[in-house]
Motif scaffolding. Structure first.
Motif, mmCIF file in Angstrom:
data_model
loop_
_atom_site.group_PDB
_atom_site.id
_atom_site.type_symbol
_atom_site.label_atom_id
_atom_site.label_comp_id
_atom_site.label_asym_id
_atom_site.label_seq_id
_atom_site.Cartn_x
_atom_site.Cartn_y
_atom_site.Cartn_z
ATOM 1 N N ASN A 152 0.733 -1.028 0.151
ATOM 2 C CA ASN A 152 -0.028 -0.017 0.038
ATOM 3 C C ASN A 152 0.918 1.345 0.007
ATOM 4 O O ASN A 152 2.089 1.262 -0.071
ATOM 5 C CB ASN A 152 -1.099 -0.173 1.248
ATOM 6 C CG ASN A 152 -0.149 -0.129 2.583
ATOM 7 O OD1 ASN A 152 0.726 0.569 2.639
ATOM 8 N ND2 ASN A 152 -0.587 -1.148 3.267
ATOM 9 N N THR A 153 0.146 2.447 0.036
ATOM 10 C CA THR A 153 0.969 3.699 -0.161
ATOM 11 C C THR A 153 1.364 4.148 1.382
ATOM 12 O O THR A 153 1.947 5.297 1.393
ATOM 13 C CB THR A 153 0.207 4.729 -0.855
ATOM 14 O OG1 THR A 153 -1.133 4.775 -0.072
ATOM 15 C CG2 THR A 153 -0.310 4.126 -2.221
ATOM 16 N N SER A 154 1.105 3.361 2.173
ATOM 17 C CA SER A 154 1.666 3.836 3.609
ATOM 18 C C SER A 154 3.074 4.016 3.840
ATOM 19 O O SER A 154 3.696 3.193 3.076
ATOM 20 C CB SER A 154 0.875 3.175 4.688
ATOM 21 O OG SER A 154 1.474 1.696 4.700
ATOM 22 N N THR A 155 3.602 4.738 4.680
ATOM 23 C CA THR A 155 5.125 4.822 4.847
ATOM 24 C C THR A 155 5.177 4.549 6.469
ATOM 25 O O THR A 155 4.473 5.255 7.362
ATOM 26 C CB THR A 155 5.639 6.014 4.475
ATOM 27 O OG1 THR A 155 5.084 7.256 5.178
ATOM 28 C CG2 THR A 155 5.673 6.224 2.889
ATOM 29 N N SER A 156 6.474 4.256 6.715
ATOM 30 C CA SER A 156 6.783 3.984 8.408
ATOM 31 C C SER A 156 8.028 4.197 8.399
ATOM 32 O O SER A 156 8.868 3.716 7.612
ATOM 33 C CB SER A 156 6.247 2.608 8.551
ATOM 34 O OG SER A 156 6.984 1.546 7.942
ATOM 35 N N ALA A 157 8.676 4.692 9.553
ATOM 36 C CA ALA A 157 9.929 4.975 9.881
ATOM 37 C C ALA A 157 10.794 3.500 9.931
ATOM 38 O O ALA A 157 10.202 2.798 10.881
ATOM 39 C CB ALA A 157 10.391 5.991 10.865
ATOM 40 N N THR A 158 11.824 3.263 9.374
ATOM 41 C CA THR A 158 12.517 2.059 9.273
ATOM 42 C C THR A 158 13.832 2.153 10.253
ATOM 43 O O THR A 158 14.578 1.472 10.646
ATOM 44 C CB THR A 158 12.771 1.455 7.899
ATOM 45 O OG1 THR A 158 13.634 2.154 7.123
ATOM 46 C CG2 THR A 158 11.222 0.916 7.551
ATOM 47 N N GLN A 159 14.353 3.383 9.938
ATOM 48 C CA GLN A 159 15.733 3.661 10.469
ATOM 49 C C GLN A 159 15.821 5.117 11.288
ATOM 50 O O GLN A 159 15.150 5.933 10.778
ATOM 51 C CB GLN A 159 16.889 3.722 9.596
ATOM 52 C CG GLN A 159 17.187 2.369 8.960
ATOM 53 C CD GLN A 159 18.185 2.471 7.987
ATOM 54 O OE1 GLN A 159 18.269 3.068 6.935
ATOM 55 N NE2 GLN A 159 19.010 1.371 7.828
ATOM 56 N N PHE A 160 16.550 5.139 12.071
ATOM 57 C CA PHE A 160 16.819 6.548 13.066
ATOM 58 C C PHE A 160 18.374 6.892 12.662
ATOM 59 O O PHE A 160 19.389 6.147 13.335
ATOM 60 C CB PHE A 160 16.570 6.425 14.367
ATOM 61 C CG PHE A 160 16.743 7.629 15.300
ATOM 62 C CD1 PHE A 160 15.543 8.537 15.088
ATOM 63 C CD2 PHE A 160 17.601 8.201 15.869
ATOM 64 C CE1 PHE A 160 15.515 10.005 15.750
ATOM 65 C CE2 PHE A 160 17.898 9.253 16.454
ATOM 66 C CZ PHE A 160 16.578 10.212 16.526
ATOM 67 N N ASP A 161 18.666 8.119 12.250
ATOM 68 C CA ASP A 161 20.018 8.290 11.849
ATOM 69 C C ASP A 161 20.473 9.905 12.579
ATOM 70 O O ASP A 161 21.073 10.551 11.967
ATOM 71 C CB ASP A 161 20.196 8.508 10.535
ATOM 72 C CG ASP A 161 21.725 8.436 9.946
ATOM 73 O OD1 ASP A 161 22.534 8.014 10.751
ATOM 74 O OD2 ASP A 161 21.972 8.897 8.910
ATOM 75 N N GLY A 162 19.878 10.001 13.714
ATOM 76 C CA GLY A 162 20.071 11.284 14.396
ATOM 77 C C GLY A 162 21.714 11.423 14.553
ATOM 78 O O GLY A 162 22.158 12.523 14.421
ATOM 79 N N ASP A 163 22.228 10.237 15.372
ATOM 80 C CA ASP A 163 23.490 10.513 15.602
ATOM 81 C C ASP A 163 24.608 10.684 14.529
ATOM 82 O O ASP A 163 25.399 11.582 14.447
ATOM 83 C CB ASP A 163 24.138 8.975 16.433
ATOM 84 C CG ASP A 163 25.278 9.220 17.306
ATOM 85 O OD1 ASP A 163 25.694 10.563 17.263
ATOM 86 O OD2 ASP A 163 26.070 8.291 17.692
ATOM 87 N N GLY A 164 24.248 10.059 13.420
ATOM 88 C CA GLY A 164 25.122 10.082 12.141
ATOM 89 C C GLY A 164 25.021 11.651 11.418
ATOM 90 O O GLY A 164 26.153 11.970 11.209
ATOM 91 N N GLN A 165 23.855 11.967 11.256
ATOM 92 C CA GLN A 165 23.654 13.115 10.716
ATOM 93 C C GLN A 165 24.252 14.350 11.358
ATOM 94 O O GLN A 165 24.627 15.045 10.706
ATOM 95 C CB GLN A 165 21.998 12.843 10.452
ATOM 96 C CG GLN A 165 21.264 12.157 9.395
ATOM 97 C CD GLN A 165 21.935 12.313 7.866
ATOM 98 O OE1 GLN A 165 22.405 13.662 7.346
ATOM 99 N NE2 GLN A 165 21.968 11.391 7.002
ATOM 100 N N LEU A 166 23.868 14.242 12.590
ATOM 101 C CA LEU A 166 24.121 15.357 13.357
ATOM 102 C C LEU A 166 25.752 15.439 13.284
ATOM 103 O O LEU A 166 26.287 16.688 13.380
ATOM 104 C CB LEU A 166 23.333 15.504 14.776
ATOM 105 C CG LEU A 166 22.162 16.372 14.862
ATOM 106 C CD1 LEU A 166 21.215 16.006 14.147
ATOM 107 C CD2 LEU A 166 21.651 16.070 16.479
ATOM 108 N N THR A 167 26.220 14.457 14.056
ATOM 109 C CA THR A 167 27.908 14.399 14.111
ATOM 110 C C THR A 167 28.669 14.686 12.576
ATOM 111 O O THR A 167 29.422 15.554 12.381
ATOM 112 C CB THR A 167 28.444 12.915 14.560
ATOM 113 O OG1 THR A 167 27.683 12.691 15.772
ATOM 114 C CG2 THR A 167 29.795 12.881 14.483
ATOM 115 N N SER A 168 27.800 14.260 11.561
ATOM 116 C CA SER A 168 28.488 14.528 10.167
ATOM 117 C C SER A 168 28.350 16.088 9.889
ATOM 118 O O SER A 168 29.077 16.990 9.442
ATOM 119 C CB SER A 168 27.721 13.908 9.124
ATOM 120 O OG SER A 168 28.222 14.139 7.909
ATOM 121 N N ALA A 169 27.269 16.614 10.349
ATOM 122 C CA ALA A 169 27.194 17.979 10.039
ATOM 123 C C ALA A 169 28.001 18.993 10.873
ATOM 124 O O ALA A 169 28.544 19.770 10.509
ATOM 125 C CB ALA A 169 25.610 18.395 10.541
#
Length: 470
Positions: A152-169
């Motif tokens: 179906n067209t529904s979406t759901s969060a499968t991964q959390f990348d807070g640590d990787g994204q903030l540290t990379s930034a």
């Protein structure tokens, strides 16, 4: 009035008054305790009880934050009340780790000009460092990675990348040095997966394709050249280009792969740098995954930056070629292996099996003197890194075995080639439900799951039955 006074002078009323007083004191203590705890820093009072520890801040991030010298500001461009609690919680915890980190919420509905000012969209985090003048933006969609359902067209969060994204930034805005890696094509090489290129980008390494068949030389901006599983050999001219590049202080990484073609020129280049590729594929009866002798769990001997982020030594090499150390073409070349089989390793061909300890990962280095752009001589270090199998970074392998440290080892090897670069790449954490399964129960598992509970239940029944008869 006398009746009311007598009512409160009874024994029961005194006990009731005492209970009310005790209850009031306990409630007061609880309220006071909550007020005191509320004054503690968020990093102390917030405990991560999520299934996959999505709020855990990695040692790489903590090291980077601890060494910060410049102030970094997080501008969260979103309506705070409608922002996902996981994102709010993680940002708050992250920022609380250092006085150099600050956070400011900006509601794009109340302040629409902020979108133009920070050149971003709503539901994003703008990370800015005034000292360096650098700025980058992180979309909430890059932190909470969603996946569309097949049915179906529904979406759901499968991964959390807070640590990787903030540290990379943070790493990006506080540093001005950028790196360039090229991956070769033209010999049946596998393309680098999105997981690998994403991790490289987090360490400020951009990637581009390079066809060795059409390139007469390696680009001047190349900091690292990657050959990811070539299935056909180099031409004579290509071998000369690679050899010349290395002799001038170049950095090359080769991941070998299965092929039925002979590779005399590529293998000859490796042998010049002290690594002789053995015939056949490597099996190991002692260090293998669930009895599959070609699914190798190598011995790791890494240290310093190569050991960064590696704790369990759980690396899987599938259908790997093996190498033995030999005399290099020049005395100035030194070879250091960091991944090997046990002494029960075998190089297996259709005709024979040769036992020995085989190298599955190694780096050869050489100090060379070259002329820089101004014509002056300077010393540089060439480096050739070789892995026995490109399945080390195959996306199917790294996703199927989420606890593997394959990508960490690979990224440590990548950044080891780059001056003043650290592997701060952090993989996303899965939000998928984890189920407990027993694929191969052993004696200890059977004892814990079946025997001990049965003994406890049986013992309880016997005690109950004896008491019942009395």
């Amino acid at each position: 009035m006398e009746k009311i006074k007598k009512l409160f002078q009874t024994k029961d009323s005194r006990k009731g008054s005492y209970s009310v007083a005790v209850t009031a004191v306990v409630i007061g203590i609880v309220i006071l305790f909550n007020l005191l705890v509320g004054q503690l820093p968020q990093k102390i009072r917030q405990i991560d009880i999520s299934d996959t520890n999505i709020y855990e801040i990695s040692s790489k991030s903590q090291k980077l934050i601890k060494n910060l010298e410049n102030d970094v500001t997080f501008y969260v461009i979103a309506e705070k009340s409608s922002t996902d609690d996981r994102i709010k919680t993680f940002i708050s915890k992250y920022v609380s780790l250092s006085g150099h980190l600050k956070m400011e919420w900006i509601d794009p509905v109340l302040h629409p000009s902020a979108l133009t000012k920070y050149d971003t969209e709503k539901n994003s985090i703008v990370v800015s460092c005034e000292k360096t003048g650098r700025q980058t933006s992180i979309s909430f969609d890059d932190i909470l990675v969603t996946e569309s359902s097949y049915y179906n067209t529904s979406t759901s969060a499968t991964q959390f990348d807070g640590d990787g994204q903030l540290t990379s930034a943070v790493n990006y805005v506080t540093n001005t040095k950028e790196y360039k890696a090229y991956y070769t094509s033209g010999h049946g090489e596998a393309a680098l997966s999105s997981s690998v290129t994403s991790l490289m980008e987090k360490s400020r390494i951009s990637t581009s394709e390079l066809n060795l068949l059409t390139a007469s030389s390696i680009p001047k901006d190349c900091d690292l050249l990657i050959l990811n599983g070539p299935t056909s050999d180099l031409t004579k001219d290509e071998a000369k280009v690679l050899s010349s590049y290395l002799k001038k202080g170049g950095k090359v990484m080769t991941l070998l792969t299965y092929t039925n073609k002979k590779m005399p020129r590529l293998n000859g280049l490796l042998e010049d740098y002290g690594l002789k590729v053995a015939n056949g594929y490597i099996a190991d009866g002692d260090r293998c995954y669930q009895g599959n002798y070609y699914y190798l769990i190598p011995n790791l001997s890494v240290s310093d930056d190569m050991a960064s982020g590696i704790s369990s030594n759980s690396v899987l090499m599938i259908n790997s070629k093996g190498m033995t150390q030999t005399d290099p073409a020049r005395d100035t070349i030194s070879v250091e292996s960091f991944m090997t089989t046990s002494d029960s390793g075998y190089a297996v061909t259709e005709k024979k099996q040769t036992q020995g300890t085989y190298i599955l990962g190694a780096a050869s280095t050489e100090s060379v003197t070259v002329k820089n752009s101004s014509g002056k001589k300077e010393k540089k270090e060439s480096r050739l890194t070789v892995f026995g199998s490109n399945m080390l970074i195959d996306e199917q392998v790294t996703q199927s075995f989420s606890t593997l440290e394959n990508l960490t080892l690979f990224m440590n090897s990548v950044t080891a080639n780059l001056d003043n670069a650290d592997n701060i790449s952090i993989s996303p954490k899965s939000l998928q439900v984890t189920y407990n399964t027993i694929a191969h129960p052993g004696i200890f598992s059977i004892l814990i799951i079946f025997v001990i509970p049965f003994v406890v239940i049986a013992g309880g029944f016997v005690i109950w039955f004896r008491r019942r008869r009395r």
